[in-house]
Motif scaffolding. Structure first.
Motif, PDB file in Angstrom:
ATOM      1  N   GLN A   5       7.209  -1.110  -3.506  1.00  0.00           N
ATOM      2  CA  GLN A   5       6.078  -1.115  -4.439  1.00  0.00           C
ATOM      3  C   GLN A   5       4.960  -0.233  -3.889  1.00  0.00           C
ATOM      4  OE1 GLN A   5       3.338  -4.626  -4.892  1.00  0.00           O
ATOM      5  NE2 GLN A   5       4.290  -4.798  -6.908  1.00  0.00           N
ATOM      6  N   VAL A   6       4.500   0.708  -4.699  1.00  0.00           N
ATOM      7  CA  VAL A   6       3.380   1.555  -4.286  1.00  0.00           C
ATOM      8  C   VAL A   6       2.097   0.921  -4.823  1.00  0.00           C
ATOM      9  CG1 VAL A   6       2.323   3.835  -4.435  1.00  0.00           C
ATOM     10  CG2 VAL A   6       4.811   3.625  -4.307  1.00  0.00           C
ATOM     11  N   ARG A   7       1.284   0.428  -3.894  1.00  0.00           N
ATOM     12  CA  ARG A   7       0.059  -0.274  -4.274  1.00  0.00           C
ATOM     13  C   ARG A   7      -1.138   0.682  -4.120  1.00  0.00           C
ATOM     14  NH1 ARG A   7       0.358  -6.044  -4.136  1.00  0.00           N
ATOM     15  NH2 ARG A   7      -1.757  -6.180  -3.282  1.00  0.00           N
ATOM     16  N   VAL A   8      -1.904   0.778  -5.196  1.00  0.00           N
ATOM     17  CA  VAL A   8      -3.038   1.696  -5.247  1.00  0.00           C
ATOM     18  C   VAL A   8      -4.334   0.898  -5.240  1.00  0.00           C
ATOM     19  CG1 VAL A   8      -4.112   3.591  -6.531  1.00  0.00           C
ATOM     20  CG2 VAL A   8      -1.625   3.269  -6.627  1.00  0.00           C
ATOM     21  N   SER A  24      -9.900   6.507 -15.650  1.00  0.00           N
ATOM     22  CA  SER A  24      -9.724   6.678 -14.206  1.00  0.00           C
ATOM     23  C   SER A  24      -8.698   5.673 -13.673  1.00  0.00           C
ATOM     24  CB  SER A  24     -11.072   6.483 -13.501  1.00  0.00           C
ATOM     25  OG  SER A  24     -10.923   6.498 -12.103  1.00  0.00           O
ATOM     26  N   LEU A  25      -8.795   4.425 -14.128  1.00  0.00           N
ATOM     27  CA  LEU A  25      -7.867   3.383 -13.676  1.00  0.00           C
ATOM     28  C   LEU A  25      -6.461   3.615 -14.239  1.00  0.00           C
ATOM     29  CD1 LEU A  25     -10.243   0.301 -13.938  1.00  0.00           C
ATOM     30  CD2 LEU A  25      -9.539   1.522 -11.867  1.00  0.00           C
ATOM     31  N   ARG A  26      -6.382   4.149 -15.439  1.00  0.00           N
ATOM     32  CA  ARG A  26      -5.073   4.490 -16.017  1.00  0.00           C
ATOM     33  C   ARG A  26      -4.377   5.539 -15.155  1.00  0.00           C
ATOM     34  NH1 ARG A  26      -3.000   8.596 -18.562  1.00  0.00           N
ATOM     35  NH2 ARG A  26      -5.000   9.712 -18.638  1.00  0.00           N
ATOM     36  N   GLN A  27      -5.122   6.566 -14.765  1.00  0.00           N
ATOM     37  CA  GLN A  27      -4.558   7.624 -13.931  1.00  0.00           C
ATOM     38  C   GLN A  27      -4.168   7.093 -12.555  1.00  0.00           C
ATOM     39  OE1 GLN A  27      -6.660  11.655 -14.296  1.00  0.00           O
ATOM     40  NE2 GLN A  27      -8.177  10.262 -15.153  1.00  0.00           N
ATOM     41  N   ALA A  28      -5.005   6.207 -12.013  1.00  0.00           N
ATOM     42  CA  ALA A  28      -4.713   5.638 -10.691  1.00  0.00           C
ATOM     43  C   ALA A  28      -3.441   4.800 -10.730  1.00  0.00           C
ATOM     44  CB  ALA A  28      -5.898   4.785 -10.228  1.00  0.00           C
ATOM     45  N   LYS A  29      -3.293   4.003 -11.783  1.00  0.00           N
ATOM     46  CA  LYS A  29      -2.084   3.166 -11.912  1.00  0.00           C
ATOM     47  C   LYS A  29      -0.832   4.049 -11.987  1.00  0.00           C
ATOM     48  CE  LYS A  29       0.445  -0.538 -12.832  1.00  0.00           C
ATOM     49  NZ  LYS A  29       0.076  -1.544 -13.823  1.00  0.00           N
ATOM     50  N   ALA A  30      -0.952   5.212 -12.645  1.00  0.00           N
ATOM     51  CA  ALA A  30       0.191   6.118 -12.789  1.00  0.00           C
ATOM     52  C   ALA A  30       0.637   6.699 -11.450  1.00  0.00           C
ATOM     53  CB  ALA A  30      -0.159   7.253 -13.752  1.00  0.00           C
ATOM     54  N   LEU A  31      -0.224   6.631 -10.426  1.00  0.00           N
ATOM     55  CA  LEU A  31       0.122   7.139  -9.098  1.00  0.00           C
ATOM     56  C   LEU A  31       0.988   6.149  -8.317  1.00  0.00           C
ATOM     57  CD1 LEU A  31      -3.348   8.604  -8.034  1.00  0.00           C
ATOM     58  CD2 LEU A  31      -1.341   9.893  -8.804  1.00  0.00           C
ATOM     59  N   GLY A  32       1.081   4.918  -8.797  1.00  0.00           N
ATOM     60  CA  GLY A  32       1.850   3.903  -8.100  1.00  0.00           C
ATOM     61  C   GLY A  32       2.442   2.904  -9.068  1.00  0.00           C
ATOM     62  N   TRP A  68      -4.569  -1.752 -17.406  1.00  0.00           N
ATOM     63  CA  TRP A  68      -3.835  -1.146 -16.293  1.00  0.00           C
ATOM     64  C   TRP A  68      -4.121  -1.841 -14.955  1.00  0.00           C
ATOM     65  CZ3 TRP A  68      -6.469   2.116 -19.841  1.00  0.00           C
ATOM     66  CH2 TRP A  68      -5.617   2.717 -20.779  1.00  0.00           C
ATOM     67  N   VAL A  69      -5.012  -2.812 -14.958  1.00  0.00           N
ATOM     68  CA  VAL A  69      -5.423  -3.486 -13.716  1.00  0.00           C
ATOM     69  C   VAL A  69      -4.525  -4.692 -13.458  1.00  0.00           C
ATOM     70  CG1 VAL A  69      -7.291  -4.739 -12.566  1.00  0.00           C
ATOM     71  CG2 VAL A  69      -7.804  -2.712 -13.963  1.00  0.00           C
ATOM     72  N   ASP A  70      -3.946  -4.741 -12.248  1.00  0.00           N
ATOM     73  CA  ASP A  70      -3.078  -5.859 -11.874  1.00  0.00           C
ATOM     74  C   ASP A  70      -3.827  -6.941 -11.097  1.00  0.00           C
ATOM     75  OD1 ASP A  70      -0.458  -4.822 -12.833  1.00  0.00           O
ATOM     76  OD2 ASP A  70      -0.896  -3.221 -11.409  1.00  0.00           O
ATOM     77  N   GLU A  71      -4.844  -6.536 -10.343  1.00  0.00           N
ATOM     78  CA  GLU A  71      -5.552  -7.500  -9.490  1.00  0.00           C
ATOM     79  C   GLU A  71      -6.979  -7.022  -9.273  1.00  0.00           C
ATOM     80  OE1 GLU A  71      -5.208  -9.080  -4.842  1.00  0.00           O
ATOM     81  OE2 GLU A  71      -3.452  -8.188  -5.821  1.00  0.00           O
ATOM     82  N   VAL A  72      -7.917  -7.958  -9.289  1.00  0.00           N
ATOM     83  CA  VAL A  72      -9.327  -7.631  -9.041  1.00  0.00           C
ATOM     84  C   VAL A  72      -9.780  -8.314  -7.753  1.00  0.00           C
ATOM     85  CG1 VAL A  72     -11.703  -7.932  -9.865  1.00  0.00           C
ATOM     86  CG2 VAL A  72      -9.914  -7.238 -11.458  1.00  0.00           C
ATOM     87  N   ASP A  91      -1.351   1.368  -0.254  1.00  0.00           N
ATOM     88  CA  ASP A  91      -0.896   2.589   0.402  1.00  0.00           C
ATOM     89  C   ASP A  91      -2.016   3.618   0.514  1.00  0.00           C
ATOM     90  OD1 ASP A  91       2.360   2.440   0.468  1.00  0.00           O
ATOM     91  OD2 ASP A  91       1.521   1.342  -1.224  1.00  0.00           O
ATOM     92  N   PHE A  92      -2.825   3.711  -0.524  1.00  0.00           N
ATOM     93  CA  PHE A  92      -3.910   4.690  -0.530  1.00  0.00           C
ATOM     94  C   PHE A  92      -4.974   4.280  -1.535  1.00  0.00           C
ATOM     95  CE2 PHE A  92      -0.559   6.101  -3.407  1.00  0.00           C
ATOM     96  CZ  PHE A  92      -1.250   6.291  -4.605  1.00  0.00           C
ATOM     97  N   CYS A  93      -6.086   4.987  -1.488  1.00  0.00           N
ATOM     98  CA  CYS A  93      -7.206   4.780  -2.408  1.00  0.00           C
ATOM     99  C   CYS A  93      -7.244   5.941  -3.398  1.00  0.00           C
ATOM    100  CB  CYS A  93      -8.512   4.721  -1.609  1.00  0.00           C
ATOM    101  SG  CYS A  93     -10.010   4.818  -2.601  1.00  0.00           S
ATOM    102  N   ALA A  94      -7.552   5.650  -4.656  1.00  0.00           N
ATOM    103  CA  ALA A  94      -7.708   6.692  -5.675  1.00  0.00           C
ATOM    104  C   ALA A  94      -9.121   6.623  -6.245  1.00  0.00           C
ATOM    105  CB  ALA A  94      -6.684   6.515  -6.788  1.00  0.00           C
TER     106      ALA A  94
END
Length: 364
Positions: A5-8, A24-32, A68-72, A91-94
């Motif tokens: 699992q790639v966690r962003v 911005s969050l949509r694009q970030a989710k697409a990275l992982g 697109w948010v899984d956890e806050v 794994d990384f920050c977006a």
């Protein structure tokens, strides 16, 4: 890190959450595959950039409702560290390609950038919390005028516009305002594009849904719970202005479409919905329930008839008490009461961004 699992990680103030934040969050989710979003406290935001419009509890609710948010993570630190990424197995920050700084002008993402655990997404041009605050304070209508000014955000003739950092000539490339140009591709990116399942109970509601806030979200959640598929009809700018007056809507129709589509409770949006909920509309969408808030809607401005007359007549109208007293008008009141604080905040923000830009060019 979590195997397979790639966690962003994303973080921010998320004040007056709008479709720019959502994009911005949509694009970030697409990275992982899993998106964790940290939200800063009121205290941290006030220290580093000035007072937020919404409270931290309200901002937590807004971010949790983005699909697109899984956890806050509540109360995330203002400066993003490797320890924070590791604590939440990310794994990384977006982050968007704009600059976020601390009170002393330092890049809040420098640590993760230096460690190679940072990825950039495209900032959505034409919208920002700063600009929305400016629209409220300046009482402008340019954002929903028709003709050649339909999408104009030029406020250069107003003496306060530079203080609010909303004019097209603002010096900072991040705080300065540019035009939002809606496209069908952008709408497709936000839309689920799903049809209701056979036999699904379809709920319909309509309104302005202007500057989406926790009161709207509480209502939309309650409406969704009445069925399986929620359709939201959005009224045109001129119709909203007829029943709300002043310079409402604060956000134009295209902006409101994206903001509502980003909400996880919403299945579909009708763009430019008719004010009257007619028999034809109900039959076209196979609507089982028509939902509205507890406040009585104003009669149709042309015919004077009750816009929900037919749904009431056939017994499918449902008045929902969302449990929230927050309205767009109350949000505007908050901002007007603190006008000078917001003007000062926006001036300081632009100066810090300009200094970073100058320092960057000096090292080139």
């Amino acid at each position: 890190m979590t195997k397979g699992q790639v966690r962003v990680w994303c973080d921010g103030c998320y004040d007056m959450v709008h479709f720019g934040h959502a994009n911005s969050l949509r694009q970030a989710k697409a990275l992982g595959s899993y998106l964790v979003v940290g939200v800063h406290t009121d205290e941290e935001i006030t220290l580093h950039k000035g007072p937020p419009v919404f409270t931290q509890e309200e901002r937590y609710q807004m971010v949790e409702a983005i699909k697109w948010v899984d956890e806050v993570v509540r109360g995330a630190p203002y400066v993003t560290t490797l320890e924070t990424l590791d604590e939440y197995n990310c794994d990384f920050c977006a982050h968007g390609n704009d600059i976020t700084t601390t009170v002393d002008g330092k890049d809040t993402y420098q640590i993760v950038k230096d460690a190679g655990r940072y990825k950039e997404v495209e900032r959505t041009q034409g919208v920002s919390t700063t600009d929305l605050v400016g629209r409220m304070l300046l009482l402008t209508r340019d954002h929903f005028q028709r003709g050649d000014k339909e999408y104009s955000l030029d406020k250069t003739n107003d003496e306060h516009s530079t203080n609010l950092a909303t004019d097209a000539n603002a010096r900072s490339p991040w705080t300065g305002m540019s035009q939002f140009l809606p496209t069908t591709r952008k709408i497709q990116q936000f839309s689920e594009g799903m049809e209701p399942a056979p036999g699904a109970r379809i709920v319909y509601t309509a309104g302005a849904f202007d500057v989406l806030h926790p009161g709207h979200l509480a209502f939309l959640k309650a409406a969704r719970e009445l069925g399986d598929f929620l359709i939201v009809g959005l009224h045109t700018d001129p119709i909203v202005n007829l029943y709300k007056g002043s310079n409402y809507p604060i956000m134009n129709l295209q902006e409101r479409v994206l903001s509502v589509l980003a909400c996880k409770y919403v299945s579909e949006v009708v763009i430019g919905a008719p004010y009257i909920v007619s028999k034809d509309l109900i039959e076209h969408f196979n609507v089982a329930v028509v939902a509205h808030g507890k406040v009585n809607p104003k009669p149709d401005p042309v015919t004077s008839q009750d816009p929900y007359g037919y749904p009431k007549e056939i017994g499918i109208f449902n008045a929902i008490d969302s449990g929230s007293t927050l309205t767009t008008e109350l949000v505007v009141e908050r901002i007007i009461k603190k006008r000078l604080e917001y003007e000062q905040r926006n001036r300081a923000k632009e100066l810090k961004e300009l200094q970073i830009q100058q320092n960057f060019h000096a090292t080139m």
